[in-house]
Structures are given as C-alpha cells and as structure tokens.
Scaffold this motif. Structure first.
Motif, PDB file in Angstrom:
ATOM      1  N   GLN A  78      36.614  38.313  40.174  1.00 20.36           N
ATOM      2  CA  GLN A  78      38.002  38.629  40.571  1.00 20.36           C
ATOM      3  C   GLN A  78      38.092  40.231  40.902  1.00 20.36           C
ATOM      4  O   GLN A  78      38.525  40.822  41.796  1.00 20.36           O
ATOM      5  N   PHE A  79      37.683  41.011  39.922  1.00 21.38           N
ATOM      6  CA  PHE A  79      37.561  42.265  40.010  1.00 21.38           C
ATOM      7  C   PHE A  79      36.753  42.936  41.264  1.00 21.38           C
ATOM      8  O   PHE A  79      37.304  43.913  42.123  1.00 21.38           O
ATOM      9  N   CYS A  80      35.574  42.250  41.430  1.00 16.81           N
ATOM     10  CA  CYS A  80      34.893  42.747  42.761  1.00 16.81           C
ATOM     11  C   CYS A  80      35.430  42.295  44.151  1.00 16.81           C
ATOM     12  O   CYS A  80      35.405  43.142  44.956  1.00 16.81           O
ATOM     13  N   GLN A  81      36.449  41.132  44.041  1.00 21.01           N
ATOM     14  CA  GLN A  81      37.204  40.902  45.217  1.00 21.01           C
ATOM     15  C   GLN A  81      38.140  42.115  45.495  1.00 21.01           C
ATOM     16  O   GLN A  81      38.534  42.308  46.532  1.00 21.01           O
ATOM     17  N   ASP A  82      38.771  42.420  44.298  1.00 25.11           N
ATOM     18  CA  ASP A  82      39.775  43.423  44.521  1.00 25.11           C
ATOM     19  C   ASP A  82      39.243  44.854  44.631  1.00 25.11           C
ATOM     20  O   ASP A  82      40.004  45.831  45.165  1.00 25.11           O
ATOM     21  N   ASN A  83      37.968  45.323  44.239  1.00 23.86           N
ATOM     22  CA  ASN A  83      37.304  46.580  44.383  1.00 23.86           C
ATOM     23  C   ASN A  83      35.885  46.423  44.829  1.00 23.86           C
ATOM     24  O   ASN A  83      35.042  46.708  44.253  1.00 23.86           O
ATOM     25  N   ALA A  84      35.938  46.094  46.139  1.00 27.30           N
ATOM     26  CA  ALA A  84      34.634  45.791  46.919  1.00 27.30           C
ATOM     27  C   ALA A  84      33.808  47.056  46.723  1.00 27.30           C
ATOM     28  O   ALA A  84      32.625  46.756  46.792  1.00 27.30           O
ATOM     29  N   GLY A  85      34.345  48.096  46.728  1.00 25.90           N
ATOM     30  CA  GLY A  85      33.620  49.221  46.990  1.00 25.90           C
ATOM     31  C   GLY A  85      32.947  49.811  45.940  1.00 25.90           C
ATOM     32  O   GLY A  85      31.730  50.423  45.733  1.00 25.90           O
ATOM     33  N   GLU A  86      33.343  49.160  44.548  1.00 26.99           N
ATOM     34  CA  GLU A  86      32.659  49.250  43.437  1.00 26.99           C
ATOM     35  C   GLU A  86      31.746  48.194  43.106  1.00 26.99           C
ATOM     36  O   GLU A  86      30.944  48.372  42.109  1.00 26.99           O
ATOM     37  N   GLU A  96      50.523  38.705  28.873  1.00 26.13           N
ATOM     38  CA  GLU A  96      51.482  39.571  28.719  1.00 26.13           C
ATOM     39  C   GLU A  96      51.569  40.510  29.861  1.00 26.13           C
ATOM     40  O   GLU A  96      52.805  41.125  30.262  1.00 26.13           O
ATOM     41  N   HIS A  97      50.553  41.030  30.255  1.00 24.57           N
ATOM     42  CA  HIS A  97      50.469  42.321  31.100  1.00 24.57           C
ATOM     43  C   HIS A  97      50.600  41.798  32.650  1.00 24.57           C
ATOM     44  O   HIS A  97      51.519  42.286  33.451  1.00 24.57           O
ATOM     45  N   TRP A  98      49.873  40.548  33.052  1.00 23.72           N
ATOM     46  CA  TRP A  98      49.986  40.081  34.325  1.00 23.72           C
ATOM     47  C   TRP A  98      50.393  38.852  34.424  1.00 23.72           C
ATOM     48  O   TRP A  98      50.626  38.249  35.816  1.00 23.72           O
ATOM     49  N   GLY A  99      50.804  38.194  33.532  1.00 27.11           N
ATOM     50  CA  GLY A  99      51.344  36.734  33.477  1.00 27.11           C
ATOM     51  C   GLY A  99      50.176  35.710  33.899  1.00 27.11           C
ATOM     52  O   GLY A  99      50.511  34.503  34.666  1.00 27.11           O
ATOM     53  N   ALA A 100      48.856  36.015  33.574  1.00 22.01           N
ATOM     54  CA  ALA A 100      47.741  35.023  34.028  1.00 22.01           C
ATOM     55  C   ALA A 100      46.693  35.377  33.012  1.00 22.01           C
ATOM     56  O   ALA A 100      46.768  36.500  32.185  1.00 22.01           O
ATOM     57  N   PRO A 101      45.967  34.311  32.906  1.00 16.70           N
ATOM     58  CA  PRO A 101      44.993  34.247  31.556  1.00 16.70           C
ATOM     59  C   PRO A 101      43.861  35.324  31.523  1.00 16.70           C
ATOM     60  O   PRO A 101      43.169  35.764  30.416  1.00 16.70           O
ATOM     61  N   GLU A 102      43.524  35.672  32.681  1.00 14.57           N
ATOM     62  CA  GLU A 102      42.156  36.558  32.914  1.00 14.57           C
ATOM     63  C   GLU A 102      42.347  37.366  34.119  1.00 14.57           C
ATOM     64  O   GLU A 102      42.099  37.125  35.151  1.00 14.57           O
ATOM     65  N   VAL A 103      42.726  38.770  33.832  1.00 14.46           N
ATOM     66  CA  VAL A 103      42.316  39.753  35.060  1.00 14.46           C
ATOM     67  C   VAL A 103      41.922  40.957  34.443  1.00 14.46           C
ATOM     68  O   VAL A 103      42.203  41.604  33.632  1.00 14.46           O
ATOM     69  N   TRP A 104      40.770  41.342  35.310  1.00 10.84           N
ATOM     70  CA  TRP A 104      40.064  42.507  35.101  1.00 10.84           C
ATOM     71  C   TRP A 104      40.373  43.699  35.942  1.00 10.84           C
ATOM     72  O   TRP A 104      40.494  43.322  37.192  1.00 10.84           O
ATOM     73  N   SER A 105      41.071  44.663  35.247  1.00 12.95           N
ATOM     74  CA  SER A 105      41.526  45.816  36.135  1.00 12.95           C
ATOM     75  C   SER A 105      41.216  46.985  35.315  1.00 12.95           C
ATOM     76  O   SER A 105      41.245  47.069  34.368  1.00 12.95           O
ATOM     77  N   TYR A 106      41.367  48.170  36.200  1.00 15.08           N
ATOM     78  CA  TYR A 106      41.539  49.570  35.425  1.00 15.08           C
ATOM     79  C   TYR A 106      42.938  49.781  34.917  1.00 15.08           C
ATOM     80  O   TYR A 106      43.747  49.416  35.748  1.00 15.08           O
TER      81      TYR A 106
END
Length: 199
Positions: free
Chosen positions: A42-50, A89-99
């Motif tokens: 998911q992180f790579c889908q959101d941050n393809a350049g990295e 608590e942060h995103w309302g989802a069980p697993e989100v990788w983000s900066y």
C-alpha cells in the motif's frame, strides 16, 4: 580505528557488543524470497517514486565515531519526536504505512522516517532494511535493520538503545532484500532468545 569504535560503543552503553569478535551470528541469515507485507504494498502504491525495483550491490555501513553517533542521534530524535498511535486510531484502518508527517505513527511509520533521515544523511539505502519481527509479547512489529561492518543492528521505537539483532529477544520473520528494496526475503522465524542462549 577499532579502538575508536570500541570506545564509542562503550560510551553509548553498548559495551557487550564492542568486545565481540565477528562471527557467523553477526548478521541475520537470509532465507527464500517471500511476499512483502500488505502495508508495504500500500505504501508503494501511494509513494511510487520511492518504491523503484532496481538491483543494487549489497552494502554495509562502516562504523566510525561519526557514523555511529549520527545513527544514534537519528534513532533517538525520531523516537522522541513521534507520538505513538495505532493505525486504527490514526487512520481508522488496521494497517497503514506512511511517513509520520503529522508527528504521529506506529512502528512502521517510525521505521520509514528513520530510513528517510538516514538516507538523507548519506547512508546507503540497501544497508537500511525494513524488517518484520514478533516482539517480546509475540505481536507483529517492524524495526529497521542497519547493516554494518560490525554486524546487523536494530533501530526500534520500543527500545531506546540500538542493539545487535541477536540481542533483541525478537523472532525475525522477513525483511527487505539488500539487493532490491522491492523484494523481501524470509528470515525463517529466527528466535533471538534461542540465539542468545546458544552463545
């Protein structure tokens, strides 16, 4: 040079590591290719350049007084600056990788931020490997493995001091390949409590 590194490690409270000779357990033994964590996908889908798939020569960081102090500072700064909060608590989802750009995050977000700052400080990306473990409670957890000429060290938001991988008490599940950050390899579920007991 060895004397400098030993004195730095002793001064930083890592004396048990400083006097150890290099041996087979200094680095985590790698296994077969495996699937990446869903959060990484998911992180790579959101941050393809990295998340560019590219083959690189494996690298290690040479530990000098300067490099060790920089790693320690970045680890401490991120641990201090980020407020621990679950993805639910942060995103309302069980697993989100983000900066953790808003100053909040869970273990994966600490890892991503440490990795970003270490790369900005000039350390090689392929020596900074996102690693999935089972922590002391048996829960899934992410840490950053830093490959050095003195073995693999772990940067962890649950523990302030940087320690060798085999001193964590964690069970090592999988991590990024040091030849391609888009590939993941199994670590065979190595239980470092067993490794420590065999020393």
């Amino acid at each position: 040079m060895k004397t400098i590194i030993v004195s730095v490690l002793l001064a930083l409270g890592a004396g048990s590591l400083a006097g150890e000779p290099a041996h087979a357990q200094a680095n985590v033994a790698l296994g077969a290719p495996t699937s990446p964590p869903i959060g990484w996908v998911q992180f790579c889908q959101d941050n393809a350049g990295e998340c560019v798939s590219r083959t690189m020569a494996p690298a290690t960081i040479t530990l000098t007084e300067t490099s060790w102090r920089r790693i320690v500072k970045i680890n401490a700064d991120v641990n201090k600056e980020i407020h621990a909060i679950t993805d639910q608590e942060h995103w309302g989802a069980p697993e989100v990788w983000s900066y953790p750009n808003d100053g909040k995050g869970d273990c994966e977000d600490y890892v991503l931020e440490k990795r970003r700052r270490l790369v900005e400080a000039g350390f090689p990306l392929n020596a900074l490997l996102i690693t999935v473990v089972r922590d002391l409670k048996g829960d899934g957890h992410a840490v950053l493995t830093v490959k050095t000429d003195r073995g693999d060290f772990v940067l962890d938001n649950q523990v302030g001091k940087i320690v060798a991988w085999k001193e964590t008490g964690y069970r090592f599940i999988k991590r990024q390949s040091d030849e391609n950050p888009m590939r993941w390899v199994s670590l065979g579920g190595i239980d470092t409590r067993t490794v420590a007991a065999q020393r």
